[in-house]
Design an enzyme around this catalytic site. Structure first.
Site, PDB file in Angstrom:
ATOM      1  N   MET A  68     -11.897  -7.031  15.590  1.00  0.00           N
ATOM      2  CA  MET A  68     -12.531  -5.800  16.043  1.00  0.00           C
ATOM      3  C   MET A  68     -12.689  -4.782  14.914  1.00  0.00           C
ATOM      4  O   MET A  68     -13.601  -3.973  14.929  1.00  0.00           O
ATOM      5  CB  MET A  68     -11.670  -5.224  17.177  1.00  0.00           C
ATOM      6  CG  MET A  68     -12.340  -4.208  18.019  1.00  0.00           C
ATOM      7  SD  MET A  68     -13.725  -4.911  18.911  1.00  0.00           S
ATOM      8  CE  MET A  68     -14.625  -3.418  19.232  1.00  0.00           C
ATOM      9  N   SER A  69     -11.804  -4.828  13.927  1.00  0.00           N
ATOM     10  CA  SER A  69     -11.859  -3.852  12.828  1.00  0.00           C
ATOM     11  C   SER A  69     -13.088  -4.047  11.948  1.00  0.00           C
ATOM     12  O   SER A  69     -13.411  -3.193  11.131  1.00  0.00           O
ATOM     13  CB  SER A  69     -10.603  -3.969  11.975  1.00  0.00           C
ATOM     14  OG  SER A  69     -10.554  -5.263  11.406  1.00  0.00           O
ATOM     15  N   LYS A  92      -4.129  -6.494  -2.220  1.00  0.00           N
ATOM     16  CA  LYS A  92      -4.312  -7.635  -1.330  1.00  0.00           C
ATOM     17  C   LYS A  92      -4.123  -8.875  -2.204  1.00  0.00           C
ATOM     18  O   LYS A  92      -4.727  -8.966  -3.280  1.00  0.00           O
ATOM     19  CB  LYS A  92      -5.711  -7.607  -0.702  1.00  0.00           C
ATOM     20  CG  LYS A  92      -5.896  -6.458   0.281  1.00  0.00           C
ATOM     21  CD  LYS A  92      -7.306  -6.403   0.875  1.00  0.00           C
ATOM     22  CE  LYS A  92      -7.432  -5.257   1.870  1.00  0.00           C
ATOM     23  NZ  LYS A  92      -8.804  -5.072   2.362  1.00  0.00           N
ATOM     24  N   ARG A 138     -15.622  -5.228   5.093  1.00  0.00           N
ATOM     25  CA  ARG A 138     -15.965  -5.001   6.510  1.00  0.00           C
ATOM     26  C   ARG A 138     -17.371  -4.432   6.628  1.00  0.00           C
ATOM     27  O   ARG A 138     -17.811  -3.673   5.768  1.00  0.00           O
ATOM     28  CB  ARG A 138     -14.969  -4.042   7.166  1.00  0.00           C
ATOM     29  CG  ARG A 138     -13.582  -4.641   7.277  1.00  0.00           C
ATOM     30  CD  ARG A 138     -12.660  -3.765   8.106  1.00  0.00           C
ATOM     31  NE  ARG A 138     -12.422  -2.490   7.478  1.00  0.00           N
ATOM     32  CZ  ARG A 138     -12.381  -1.332   8.142  1.00  0.00           C
ATOM     33  NH1 ARG A 138     -12.610  -1.295   9.442  1.00  0.00           N
ATOM     34  NH2 ARG A 138     -12.130  -0.224   7.509  1.00  0.00           N
ATOM     35  N   ASP A 158     -13.798  -1.155   0.304  1.00  0.00           N
ATOM     36  CA  ASP A 158     -13.715  -2.297  -0.624  1.00  0.00           C
ATOM     37  C   ASP A 158     -14.664  -3.431  -0.249  1.00  0.00           C
ATOM     38  O   ASP A 158     -14.582  -4.519  -0.809  1.00  0.00           O
ATOM     39  CB  ASP A 158     -12.268  -2.795  -0.763  1.00  0.00           C
ATOM     40  CG  ASP A 158     -11.680  -3.323   0.538  1.00  0.00           C
ATOM     41  OD1 ASP A 158     -12.090  -2.862   1.611  1.00  0.00           O
ATOM     42  OD2 ASP A 158     -10.794  -4.206   0.474  1.00  0.00           O
ATOM     43  N   SER A 170      -8.303  -0.003   0.425  1.00  0.00           N
ATOM     44  CA  SER A 170      -9.063  -0.351   1.620  1.00  0.00           C
ATOM     45  C   SER A 170      -9.732   0.898   2.201  1.00  0.00           C
ATOM     46  O   SER A 170     -10.497   1.554   1.524  1.00  0.00           O
ATOM     47  CB  SER A 170      -8.140  -1.053   2.623  1.00  0.00           C
ATOM     48  OG  SER A 170      -8.885  -1.634   3.646  1.00  0.00           O
ATOM     49  N   HIS A 171      -9.400   1.256   3.469  1.00  0.00           N
ATOM     50  CA  HIS A 171     -10.045   2.418   4.091  1.00  0.00           C
ATOM     51  C   HIS A 171      -9.111   3.626   4.142  1.00  0.00           C
ATOM     52  O   HIS A 171      -9.391   4.599   4.832  1.00  0.00           O
ATOM     53  CB  HIS A 171     -10.523   2.056   5.505  1.00  0.00           C
ATOM     54  CG  HIS A 171      -9.414   1.602   6.392  1.00  0.00           C
ATOM     55  ND1 HIS A 171      -8.957   0.290   6.376  1.00  0.00           N
ATOM     56  CD2 HIS A 171      -8.644   2.259   7.288  1.00  0.00           C
ATOM     57  CE1 HIS A 171      -7.959   0.183   7.242  1.00  0.00           C
ATOM     58  NE2 HIS A 171      -7.751   1.348   7.802  1.00  0.00           N
ATOM     59  N   THR A 186      -4.121  -9.643  15.783  1.00  0.00           N
ATOM     60  CA  THR A 186      -4.888  -8.755  14.914  1.00  0.00           C
ATOM     61  C   THR A 186      -4.294  -8.762  13.503  1.00  0.00           C
ATOM     62  O   THR A 186      -3.082  -8.834  13.339  1.00  0.00           O
ATOM     63  CB  THR A 186      -4.836  -7.322  15.491  1.00  0.00           C
ATOM     64  OG1 THR A 186      -5.574  -7.308  16.709  1.00  0.00           O
ATOM     65  CG2 THR A 186      -5.417  -6.307  14.537  1.00  0.00           C
ATOM     66  N   ARG A 238       0.833  -1.204   0.000  1.00  0.00           N
ATOM     67  CA  ARG A 238       0.000   0.000   0.000  1.00  0.00           C
ATOM     68  C   ARG A 238       0.864   1.249   0.000  1.00  0.00           C
ATOM     69  O   ARG A 238       1.906   1.276   0.658  1.00  0.00           O
ATOM     70  CB  ARG A 238      -0.885   0.000   1.245  1.00  0.00           C
ATOM     71  CG  ARG A 238      -2.205   0.711   1.060  1.00  0.00           C
ATOM     72  CD  ARG A 238      -3.018   0.735   2.325  1.00  0.00           C
ATOM     73  NE  ARG A 238      -3.157  -0.559   2.980  1.00  0.00           N
ATOM     74  CZ  ARG A 238      -3.620  -0.691   4.217  1.00  0.00           C
ATOM     75  NH1 ARG A 238      -3.971   0.363   4.910  1.00  0.00           N
ATOM     76  NH2 ARG A 238      -3.732  -1.891   4.759  1.00  0.00           N
ATOM     77  N   HIS A 265     -13.656  -7.145  10.129  1.00  0.00           N
ATOM     78  CA  HIS A 265     -13.506  -8.293   9.223  1.00  0.00           C
ATOM     79  C   HIS A 265     -14.166  -9.515   9.863  1.00  0.00           C
ATOM     80  O   HIS A 265     -13.849  -9.873  10.993  1.00  0.00           O
ATOM     81  CB  HIS A 265     -12.023  -8.607   8.980  1.00  0.00           C
ATOM     82  CG  HIS A 265     -11.293  -7.585   8.180  1.00  0.00           C
ATOM     83  ND1 HIS A 265     -11.284  -7.578   6.812  1.00  0.00           N
ATOM     84  CD2 HIS A 265     -10.559  -6.515   8.566  1.00  0.00           C
ATOM     85  CE1 HIS A 265     -10.563  -6.552   6.378  1.00  0.00           C
ATOM     86  NE2 HIS A 265     -10.108  -5.895   7.421  1.00  0.00           N
TER      87      HIS A 265
END
Length: 458
Positions: free
Chosen positions: A321-322, A113, A242, A239, A103-104, A301, A15, A324
């Site tokens: 927690m994110s 990815k 999530r 994307d 992604s974010h 994580t 990235r 996914h």
């Protein structure tokens, strides 16, 4: 050959900033390295897709050129959500694919990815691609190029399996990310009435950032739920891998509590099954899993670490927690926000009061993710120092799977080094405010002993 920037090769993906570290020239080299690695693994074809970012078309073309140079065929599935690329990879290319996505991250970012033969590349396997480029360890060939539309097959696979007990009225906010091209159609296909927010794909993200893990990004969903007769709100990241969930009365259901709902459902059909979650998750989750007849497994994580652990443990379900969520039961084990939303609606369609069902999941007093900024690499050194020297006040358990998670009788504290940015990530949870402050004080004391100038956000 000019050196390729080291810093774009991250822990879970590649990235960087488009036009600076991510250029068409660099991306062609990355494609050539990915193709060469695929050849070494006896693979023959790679599926590629891109999200809605403005740089996606140019970069996916460069990626395709590089992969074909190695002698690997390219199947281009166009602009899709990341889980649709994983699905295409699984169905068409021996589970090998590359998704062009930032992604974010902000609009000027993009990245990749990568999954090869079912293995998500992470950590040293990502670094191995950089080494291939630097050592010119690249195969030569002329792979074929073809295009394939996977959308209808993907949507049919979900709507053919998931059945709602009754139609539900929902709000869907895609934040102008690529999920907007598919999520409304999917949920209408399941029989839902969908109110769309920002579902037109626009890589400049003109309304709010597509990251449902940041509460401010859910304000539009909360507002829409207040002013319409919709029963629940779903929000997606840029994307589509999530999911964010908001109840009718504006409460955000964090991913660790979503996992409780899904775990209870999956375990009702598969007693004794393993459920994997990351170190950031609530301490209510492991007892909940046991109570419903399952085996809880806490792990590092990071979507690629969780995905590998899911395969290794032969688990039914995993989440972090994110946001996914990885379903192996009835699905393929990759993280898929669109599919998670469909499973959620299937479950909730059996309930008369959706809000009550979600609010009845065990909750606690907790902080959002807090961050301590450090110099590049210093976050890992600081955590290693704390693991070695920190002395906590009457802990029940100190878990060092990923950083330091300290369990107390009335809460927990977590400090871990982020693998994507130079920060130490902190999270705290407790039975009450006094316990929360005591745990934070225990961490404050230990962190300041290790780094006296640390700027603590609590």
């Amino acid at each position: 050959m000019p050196a390729i920037p080291h810093e774009i090769f991250k822990a879970y993906d590649i990235r960087g900033v488009v036009g600076k570290t991510i250029t068409a020239e660099n991306v062609e080299k990355i494609g050539h390295a990915i193709g060469s690695e695929a050849r070494a693994r006896n693979l023959t074809a790679i599926a590629i897709g891109r999200d809605g970012r403005l740089s996606g078309t140019e970069l996916s073309q460069a990626l395709a050129r590089g992969i074909r140079k190695s002698g690997i065929d390219v199947v281009d599935i166009g602009m899709v959500a990341t889980p649709m690329l994983y699905f295409a990879a699984h169905e068409l290319c021996q589970y090998s694919g590359v998704m062009v996505t930032g992604s974010h991250n902000p609009p000027e970012y993009n990245g990749f990815k990568i999954v090869l033969g079912g293995q998500t590349l992470a950590a040293e396997t990502i670094q191995a691609l950089r080494l291939r480029i630097e050592n010119n360890d690249l195969t030569q060939g002329a792979g074929h190029y073809s295009e394939h539309n996977i959308a209808a097959t993907y949507l049919q696979r979900i709507t053919g399996d998931i059945k709602l007990a009754r139609p539900i009225k929902i709000v869907v906010d895609c934040g102008n990310g690529v999920a907007g091209a598919y999520a409304p159609a999917l949920y209408r296909g399941l029989g839902c009435q969908v109110s769309e927010l920002f579902c037109d794909v626009d890589g400049s993200f003109p309304n709010h950032h597509p990251d449902p893990s940041v509460p401010d990004n859910l304000n539009d969903v909360i507002q829409a739920l207040q002013t319409t007769d919709a029963e629940i709100g779903l929000a997606f990241d840029g994307d589509g891998d999530r999911l964010g969930i908001v109840t009718k009365d504006g409460h955000i259901v964090n991913a660790d509590r979503q996992l409780m709902l899904f775990a209870a459902d999956v375990l009702s059909r598969n007693p004794g099954g393993k459920i994997i979650f990351d170190v950031k998750c609530t301490r209510n989750l492991a007892p909940w899993i046991r109570q419903h007849g399952g085996t809880p497994v806490m792990w590092k994580t990071g979507h690629s670490f969780i995905k590998s652990k899911l395969i290794e443990e032969k688990a039914l379900l995993a989440g972090e927690m994110s946001g996914h969520l990885f379903f192996k039961e009835r699905w393929y084990g990759f993280d898929d926000g669109l599919y998670a939303g469909a499973r959620l609606l299937e479950l909730l369609s059996r309930e008369q009061d959706i809000t009550a069902t979600l609010k009845n999941l065990p909750d606690s007093l907790n902080t959002p993710e807090l961050q301590v900024r450090t110099a590049e690499g210093e976050n890992h050194t600081l955590i290693a120092q704390l693991q070695k020297n920190a002395v906590f006040d009457n802990p029940q358990q100190v878990i060092t799977t990923d950083g330091l998670r300290v369990e107390y009788s009335d809460g927990f504290g977590l400090a871990r080094a982020s693998n994507t940015t130079p920060v130490v990530v902190l999270r705290f949870e407790a039975d009450n405010q006094a316990a929360l402050q005591r745990i934070q004080e225990d961490f404050r004391r230990n962190i300041l002993q290790a780094k006296a100038d640390a700027q603590l956000p609590f």
